[in-house]
Design a protein around this motif. Structure first.
Motif, short mmCIF file in Angstrom:
data_model
loop_
_atom_site.label_atom_id
_atom_site.label_comp_id
_atom_site.label_asym_id
_atom_site.label_seq_id
_atom_site.Cartn_x
_atom_site.Cartn_y
_atom_site.Cartn_z
N SER A 115 47.53 -27.90 14.66
CA SER A 115 47.28 -28.49 13.44
C SER A 115 48.10 -27.91 12.46
O SER A 115 48.51 -26.73 12.59
CB SER A 115 45.75 -28.60 13.11
OG SER A 115 44.89 -29.03 14.03
N VAL A 116 48.12 -28.78 11.37
CA VAL A 116 48.93 -28.33 10.11
C VAL A 116 48.43 -29.04 8.96
O VAL A 116 48.41 -30.32 8.89
CB VAL A 116 50.49 -28.16 10.37
CG1 VAL A 116 51.17 -29.78 9.79
CG2 VAL A 116 51.26 -27.18 9.54
N PRO A 117 48.68 -28.36 7.84
CA PRO A 117 48.38 -28.84 6.65
C PRO A 117 49.30 -29.75 6.22
O PRO A 117 50.58 -29.57 6.09
CB PRO A 117 47.93 -27.93 5.71
CG PRO A 117 48.62 -26.76 6.06
CD PRO A 117 48.71 -26.98 7.74
N SER A 118 49.08 -31.01 5.93
CA SER A 118 50.11 -32.15 5.30
C SER A 118 49.74 -32.99 4.30
O SER A 118 48.81 -32.79 3.68
CB SER A 118 50.59 -32.91 6.91
OG SER A 118 51.68 -33.88 6.58
N VAL A 119 50.63 -33.87 3.99
CA VAL A 119 50.45 -34.86 2.91
C VAL A 119 50.48 -36.33 3.47
O VAL A 119 51.44 -36.43 4.07
CB VAL A 119 51.36 -34.66 1.55
CG1 VAL A 119 50.88 -35.51 0.52
CG2 VAL A 119 50.95 -33.14 1.08
N CYS A 120 49.90 -37.26 3.06
CA CYS A 120 49.87 -38.48 3.45
C CYS A 120 51.31 -38.92 3.07
O CYS A 120 51.46 -38.86 1.69
CB CYS A 120 48.74 -39.41 2.95
SG CYS A 120 49.11 -41.11 3.55
N VAL A 143 50.14 -18.23 9.14
CA VAL A 143 48.67 -18.63 9.57
C VAL A 143 48.94 -19.44 10.97
O VAL A 143 49.89 -20.13 11.05
CB VAL A 143 48.15 -19.64 8.42
CG1 VAL A 143 46.88 -20.38 8.84
CG2 VAL A 143 47.92 -19.04 7.12
N ALA A 144 47.93 -19.24 11.80
CA ALA A 144 48.04 -19.75 13.13
C ALA A 144 47.86 -21.37 12.99
O ALA A 144 46.85 -21.83 12.36
CB ALA A 144 47.12 -19.25 14.05
N ALA A 186 45.61 -24.07 1.71
CA ALA A 186 46.23 -25.02 2.73
C ALA A 186 45.94 -24.67 4.25
O ALA A 186 46.90 -23.87 5.03
CB ALA A 186 47.88 -25.17 2.57
N MET A 187 44.90 -25.34 4.66
CA MET A 187 44.35 -24.93 6.01
C MET A 187 44.89 -25.95 7.11
O MET A 187 44.67 -27.18 6.78
CB MET A 187 42.92 -24.95 5.93
CG MET A 187 42.18 -24.18 4.94
SD MET A 187 40.51 -23.66 5.35
CE MET A 187 39.92 -25.06 3.93
N PRO A 188 45.33 -25.35 8.28
CA PRO A 188 45.83 -26.47 9.03
C PRO A 188 44.64 -27.27 9.81
O PRO A 188 44.70 -28.43 10.11
CB PRO A 188 46.27 -25.36 10.26
CG PRO A 188 46.05 -24.14 10.00
CD PRO A 188 45.68 -24.17 8.48
N PHE A 189 43.58 -26.36 9.89
CA PHE A 189 42.10 -27.11 10.53
C PHE A 189 40.91 -26.48 9.80
O PHE A 189 41.14 -25.22 9.54
CB PHE A 189 42.20 -27.27 11.98
CG PHE A 189 42.24 -25.76 12.60
CD1 PHE A 189 43.35 -25.21 12.81
CD2 PHE A 189 40.99 -24.96 12.74
CE1 PHE A 189 43.42 -23.97 13.42
CE2 PHE A 189 41.20 -23.89 13.33
CZ PHE A 189 42.37 -23.13 13.60
N THR A 190 39.98 -27.01 9.93
CA THR A 190 38.71 -26.19 9.60
C THR A 190 37.68 -25.90 10.59
O THR A 190 37.49 -26.70 11.23
CB THR A 190 38.10 -27.02 8.31
OG1 THR A 190 36.70 -26.46 8.08
CG2 THR A 190 38.10 -28.46 8.51
#
Lengths: 446, 989
Positions: free
Chosen positions: B233-238, B737-738, B783-787
């Motif tokens: 996963s990765v943090p993104s923006v719509c 960050v992984a 900016a978290m890829p997943f939680t």
């Protein structure tokens, strides 16, 4: 005291042909309302009712004056005053073993109409609803007739009998759900929502029907008002000097000689109700135990027969006065089957909102069913104890589940032998000999 | 929470298991305990939806004082926080009860975990483990339900339901949906629709995240499924509107699997709209451009930088026009403008749209000068709302969800006066009744938000402009009697309904403390925006209200980024055509553009007039068809860049995987184009030898921009703090960050069908995130890829990373950058009549917005195509009652809707709020100009109706086949996972 003054609630009951408005008036009806409207201020009525000590007759026994005193009151010109305030009569009588409200609604409908006028006047409510159990067809018809007559004669509507007070009253027949007897679920049902109880606070007096100040009272409670107005607080207290004030309509059902209902002074003993009025047990049967106030109360035993039927005494004996209708268990009926029957009802009637009631009551049904038909196990008793603990007060969203486990937990206390008998031998001991002959494990319907 | 909220959030002392904690008084006890990062299980409470006390899971023991050893059980979610209160969290009776609650839920819960999509991120699993429930006491059988087909997006498996009521509370109460609910009673309560059918709410996808079990699942994700722990996963923006909700994209084996909500306390909070959640499907679409076109390659397997250079060498020194895009990243647009130079850059807007853009710039300048433009969390606190010319539910749906919450404020305030806290959800809603925050709306079509308005009007754009001017005068006349006459005259021209609208609006606006006006560019009306400018100017000048807040919404994810680049030298599409016809231009570079402002004929004309057309895009369109050279561009999940949202907030999106070559970020292609145009391309090795740094990542790109452009907007801030930290990667703290969880499996064996050797991990040039499970924890920065948190595998784990529940994230130390609009304005003033003819006798039609078709990228998603062509549905056209009656038509009449170019068939519905000259409907094909279209109507013949239905059925079947094909393709791809060693440029594979 005259007969009329000793049996105020039922004195004018006529089930064949209830009194019309003019007949009711000629028997002394609407005098209480008249007195309230013309001689008392709302505050004075409130003080009168408080000093009379009247407690709620719907099962909880809450002091009526105290309930009413929480309603916010406003000056006439206060623009913060809400547009509506509501008085609701809880006529959703669905507690098993209870039929007193039906008696009053079908027998003397004008008494309730008059009561509501008085109650509404006291809390400055301008609209009232009688939330009536849908199955009570006759009561619905008769109540509506009484209301129509009242409107025609200026006892409802604008400026009642020349006073400043205006009050509109409606009958609302419910679609049929036990939980609607819970006042906040009733309010939700009136609003057209799912009949799920509300969390308190806020209390209905602050935010009730449509978010407005609302009071919900039981039919029998309200029916006392005209008489308290007419005869005063002291008279009311004198009706039962050693106990809670006033009279109570007690009932008895089960295998007694003459089941029925009787208006008696508050605090009449169980013995008197059962043996003097209900005629005692039917021939060949002995008293095993009883639920004093409807299905959601704890069992009492023959040793409790001399307990006065009032809120405190019954509570001290380990049960609840509830609605004051005895459900009698004889020695040839199975306590396990009785409790199963009751819990099936509660599981059916659970609204489905909170986990302990929604999932706990059917669990109890599952266990009791197996015990009752002979496939129970020792561990099941632990499960039942756990369930009683799981569904107790404070753990659920309302009092339905705690009420549901009251017969169960008292049965586990008093009739544990019967449960063990079922687990070890498959059925009640009195049935065992019969079944041994046929070698069947049968149901103990007795 | 805004700053004001923070200050007033008082902390008091609460003793939990005899330890003192500082807990906020503003929220309930459950939120307080969770804010301390303690483990208290719950189901029905939700931070945005408040408490109802249904599930009974959060029971704790409350003690009177130190001497009370027994205490009594209370539900933490229903208990207010009081100073000095004493709670037993881990005390026996509370723990036993909490375990019993799970045990009760388990009487009916099926053993579906191995086959349930929720497994591995299931809140019920987590809470079961947390309470220690392990063995089954219940001997009976379980109740089962029939499931419903709820459409393409949300799956339904009712047996798993634990009756927490969250779904109906979200869908009906929070999001205002009507076609879903709870039925039945006792342990047979059923959550679903009255009958099978597609869920109608634009927010239905949130059921997937709000449901703590696997009753509601992401149907698209389930079709090509993988466990959460295996996702990268990765943090993104719509990428689908100008709000810029934060998302988390998940992929596995080289294909994007799903989008989840990424918590942002100021923007999307806990919820996304369906376009944001499911619109990512276009990335897997069968119309993706995966290969370069028009470039001859030396090697058949690989495109090299030299190939590109040779193809473009011919155009060195020639003049190009560059058409940028509101859906391309800020970097790509800036780069294109740099390459083609001033006077050659266009946004692809026609003259009308340029006028709108110009006015927008002025409005934004004005809005920003008085402070930050409101975020969604601010919008939810407003006490007055006026929507002008927008159907927000369809264009920027997440904003509509926030407006719905703002509408509750009047009721929440009323409840507060009665001493009822805002988190007591049921009580507040009862007390609120039908009381709504003052809300007014004017638009060309009816919208779903109309039901919440005090009054709304359906008007043409010119009429809307007029109303705004009248409103402005009304306000002037309040202070200055000189304006009264003028105001009276204007009022007299209005209908009674419109007069009432103005007077109510004026009163409520003047009384408001935090008023909000929301508008946008969907009507392409510069006049409306100019009128709004006059209104805001009036209010500011006369200091009549406390700060008026203005929000201007736009269509695309980077509309505002593009807007900041437009100035006097920027070209409109008309200007492009005239320059091309003068034969002064060698070629056109189209950056991620559908060129909607050009007709097909105009495109043909362009084709005739230039030597070459270079297109950069990720999905085929008529533009890629007519291009000479096509460069395959990375979609939002495959690249890195920044979008600027409607506030000017600059947000970064990151790639979830390195796409197969030759797919590259637009800016990387532009870098190659720039090199080719300026000089011949040097191989990377030579560059390094000469110590010329190639541009491998955004940090280097930004540095390059800062050095070579005076107008690079992010240069005067330390905008790439994260990147700067990461660049210094020798420091242990600054490891990337992984992207994968520590449990991710199969990576080392995923290509075992080719070779047993473990493939080298792809190197991420961006240095912020790694393509493996090695690296820093996901919560290292905000900016978290997943939680994920220990014991919390589901999205509820976000509780652990917030300072306080529903507040900012713990690592949210650095605030986002904001672009300001102080420089580079287009400087138009609106002139002349708009192109729509105003003939009194014709009927003007406006299209309603569309969630599934309204944004070009997401419209290519297979499921959206299916939902647009549902066979049992049809087009609808709305007319006023009188217009319909005049023709003798009633509801349900089949009509032909006839325009100059095309005829459609739809069914009539009467809307009593419509004026006679106005019509609206859902035929979006009639929407080219974004303004009204004159139509004539006639009755349709049964044969014509049948023909249209057949066409619809055909389109539906096509879409179904396409969806099937895509799914098959994805499953195929799982067998042949493309592994790149470096997520960089062409020659670094």
């Amino acid at each position: 005291m005259t007969e009329a003054m000793m049996r105020p609630l039922t004195q004018l009951v006529n089930l064949q042909s209830p009194l019309s408005l003019s007949q009711y008036i000629s028997e002394g009806g609407y005098q209480g309302a008249s007195k309230a409207l013309h001689e008392y201020s709302p505050k004075q009525v409130l003080d009168l009712v408080s000093s009379s000590g009247l407690k709620g007759r719907g099962g909880a026994g809450f002091p009526t004056g105290m309930k009413w005193s929480c309603v916010p009151m406003f000056e006439d010109d206060d623009d913060k005053a809400p547009e509506f305030k509501y008085l609701v009569a809880n006529a959703d009588e669905m507690e098993p073993g209870t039929f007193k409200d039906r008696y009053l609604l079908e027998g003397v409908p004008h008494q309730l109409v008059e009561s509501m006028i008085i109650g509404a006047y006291t809390m400055a409510a301008n609209r009232g609803y009688i939330f009536l159990r849908g199955e009570y067809h006759l009561a619905a018809k008769r109540l509506q007739q009484a209301i129509d007559e009242a409107y025609q004669n200026n006892w409802l509507g604008k400026n009642i009998q020349g006073s400043n007070f205006s009050f509109d009253l409606y009958v609302h027949t419910s679609a049929g759900r036990y939980i609607c007897g819970e006042e906040t679920a009733l309010i939700n049902a009136l609003e057209g929502r799912r009949a799920i109880p509300r969390a308190k606070p806020p209390f209905p007096q602050m935010s009730g029907l449509f978010g407005k100040p609302t009071v919900v009272n039981n039919v029998e409670t309200l029916s006392n008002l005209p008489h308290i107005l007419k005869h005063g607080a002291e008279w009311f207290k004198a009706l039962s000097p050693d106990s809670d004030p006033g009279t109570k309509i007690y009932a008895a059902c089960g295998r007694v000689k003459t089941p029925g209902l009787w208006e008696l002074p508050m605090g009449t003993t169980i013995r008197e109700i059962l043996y003097q009025h209900a005629g005692g047990m039917a021939d060949g049967l002995k008293l095993r135990g009883l639920l004093p106030g409807g299905a959601s109360t704890d069992f009492l035993l023959p040793e409790h027969l001399d307990t006065p039927m009032d809120f405190d005494s019954i509570s001290k004996a380990g049960s609840r006065l509830g609605t004051g209708g005895l459900i009698v268990l004889d020695d040839k009926s199975c306590p396990v089957a009785m409790v199963l029957n009751l819990i099936k009802f509660f599981a059916q009637e659970s609204c489905g909102w909170c986990t302990p009631c929604r999932d706990g009551t059917p669990w109890a049904v599952e266990v009791l069913t197996r015990i009752e038909n002979g496939s129970g196990r020792k561990e099941d008793l632990d499960t039942l104890h756990n369930l009683c603990d799981f569904m107790w007060l404070g753990k659920t969203h309302c009092a339905l589940a705690p009420g549901a486990v009251e017969p169960l937990k008292s049965a586990l206390r008093y009739f544990i032998d019967d449960f063990e008998q079922h687990i070890d031998h498959g059925c009640c001991s009195y049935k065992q000999s019969i079944n041994q002959q046929t070698k069947l494990k049968g149901h103990c319907h007795g | 929470m805004g700053d004001k909220e923070m200050a007033s959030s008082q902390k008091v002392t609460v003793y939990i298991d005899d330890i003192a904690y500082q807990v906020s008084k503003d929220n309930n006890l459950l939120a307080g305990v969770l804010s301390q990062k303690l483990n208290l299980p719950y189901f029905c409470w939700h931070p945005s939806m408040g408490s109802v006390g249904a599930c009974r899971q959060c029971a704790v023991t409350q003690y009177q004082d130190e001497n009370d050893t027994r205490g009594r059980l209370v539900m933490a979610c229903m208990t207010p926080v009081r100073d000095g209160m004493r709670i037993g969290l881990q005390d026996n009776s509370a723990e036993k009860f909490r375990e019993q609650v799970i045990s009760a839920m388990m009487t009916n819960h099926p053993h579906d975990c191995p086959v349930c999509a929720e497994g591995g991120e299931c809140h019920l699993q987590d809470m079961t483990v947390m309470t220690g429930h392990g063995s089954r006491d219940y001997q009976g059988s379980k109740r089962t339900f029939n499931n419903q087909n709820l459409g393409e997006l949300v799956g339904h498996e009712m047996n798993r339901c634990i009756a927490c009521y969250r779904c109906t509370r979200f869908y009906n109460d929070y999001a205002g949906g009507k076609d879903f609910g709870v039925y039945g009673s006792r342990n047979q309560v059923y959550f679903g629709r009255q009958k099978d059918g597609t869920l109608e709410s634009e927010f239905s996808g949130n059921l997937v995240e709000v449901c703590p079990t696997g009753v509601f699942t992401n149907k698209v994700f389930s079709a090509h499924y993988t466990r959460k722990w295996d996702l990268q996963s990765v943090p993104s923006v719509c990428a689908h509107c100008s709000v810029g909700c934060n998302t988390s994209i998940g992929e596995r084996y080289g294909s994007v699997r799903r989008v989840m909500n990424r918590y942002n306390s100021e923007l999307n909070g806990y919820f996304l709209c369906d376009r944001g959640r499911y619109g990512i499907g276009f990335v897997n679409g069968d119309q993706r451009i995966k290969k370069a076109q028009g470039i001859s390659q030396q090697s058949a397997e690989q495109l090299s930088r030299l190939d590109v250079s040779k193809a473009l060498a011919h155009f060195r020194g020639k003049r190009f026009i560059g058409i940028g895009s509101a859906r391309a990243s800020l970097e790509a647009n800036v780069y294109l403008k740099k390459i083609v130079g001033e006077g050659n850059f266009s946004a692809g807007y026609n003259h009308q749209q340029m006028e709108v853009a110009s006015t927008q710039q002025k409005l934004l300048q004005q809005a920003q000068s008085s402070g930050k433009i409101l975020s969604l969390s601010d919008i939810e606190k407003c006490d007055f709302i006026l929507v002008i010319g927008e159907d927000i539910t369809k264009s920027s749906p997440r904003v509509a969800l926030s407006i719905r919450q703002a509408c509750r404020n009047a009721g929440i305030d009323k409840a507060a006066v009665m001493g009822v806290a805002s988190w007591q959800d049921s009580a507040v809603r009862t007390i609120s009744g039908k009381l709504n925050t003052p809300f007014f709306s004017m638009h060309t079509t009816a919208t779903k938000l109309d039901e919440l308005t005090e009054q709304y009007l359906l008007l043409t754009p010119d009429e809307i402009e007029e109303m705004v001017l009248v409103l402005t005068n009304a306000i002037y006349s309040l202070i200055n009697e000189d304006f009264n006459n003028e105001h009276e005259k204007q009022l007299a021209k209005l209908s009674t309904r419109q007069q009432l609208f103005i007077s109510s609006l004026t009163t409520k606006l003047m009384a408001a403390k935090t008023p909000l006006i929301i508008t946008g560019d969907s009507l392409s009306s510069a006049k409306i925006l100019a009128a709004i400018e006059k209104l805001t100017h009036c209010l500011a000048q006369e200091k009549l209200t406390t700060k008026l807040n203005l929000v201007v919404l736009s269509a695309a994810s980077n509309s505002f980024g593009l807007l900041s680049l437009l100035d006097k030298t920027s070209l409109s599409t008309e200007q492009i055509l005239s320059q091309l016809s003068a034969k002064e231009v060698a070629g056109v570079i189209c950056l991620e553009q559908e060129l909607a402002a050009f007709t097909d004929d105009e495109l043909a004309m362009i084709r005739e007039s230039v030597e070459t057309i270079i297109v950069l895009d990720h999905t085929h369109s008529r533009v890629s068809e007519f291009a000479d050279i096509v460069f395959p561009v990375a979609a939002v999940s495959e690249g890195n860049g920044h979008y600027v949202n409607y506030q000017g907030r600059v947000q970064r999106y990151n790639q979830v995987h390195a796409p197969q070559l030759p797919i590259l970020d637009s800016w990387k292609w532009l870098a190659l184009i720039e090199e080719s145009f300026e000089s011949s391309i040097m191989p990377t090795a030579i560059l390094r030898k000469n110590k010329l740094e190639p541009i491998n990542n955004l940090t280097q790109l930004h540095r390059y921009f800062a050095e070579s452009l005076s107008t690079w907007p992010l240069s005067n801030k330390e905008s790439n703090k994260e990147a700067i930290k990461a660049v210094d990667k020798n420091t242990a703290n600054n490891q990337p960050v992984a992207r994968m969880t520590t449990r991710a499996s199969g990576r080392t064996s995923q290509a075992a069908n080719y070779a047993i050797h473990e493939a080298k991990v792809t190197q991420d040039q961006e240095l912020l995130y790694s393509f493996s499970m090695e690296g820093n924890k996901p919560n290292t920065n905000n900016a978290m890829p997943f939680t994920w948190a220990p014991g919390w595998n589901s999205n509820e784990s976000i509780n652990h990373y917030q300072v306080d529940i529903e507040g900012p994230l713990i690592n949210d130390i650095e605030k986002d950058d904001y672009l300001s609009f102080v420089h580079s304005l287009i400087g138009f003033t609106p002139d002349g009549e708009e192109k729509v003819e105003k003939e009194n006798s014709t009927l003007v039609y406006f299209p309603q917005g569309s969630l599934f078709k309204g944004e070009w990228q997401s419209a290519n998603t297979a499921e959206f195509k299916l939902l647009t062509h549902e066979p049992d549905k049809h087009f609808t056209i709305y007319l006023s009652n009188t217009s319909a009656e005049r023709q003798g038509w009633g509801n349900g009449q089949w009509l032909k809707i006839i325009t100059e170019n095309v005829t459609h068939i739809g069914r009539l519905r009467c809307d009593e709020n419509l004026p006679d000259h106005l019509a609206y409907g859902d035929i979006n094909e009639l929407a080219n100009k974004n303004t009204g279209v004159s139509i004539t109507l006639a009755e349709a013949k049964q044969s014509e109706v049948l023909l249209q239905q057949e066409n619809r059925q055909g389109l539906y079947q096509q879409a179904k086949d396409s969806q099937e094909k895509v799914l098959q393709g994805l499953k195929e791809l799982d067998q042949h996972i493309p592994i790149r060693f470096v997520a960089g440029g062409l020659d670094e594979a």
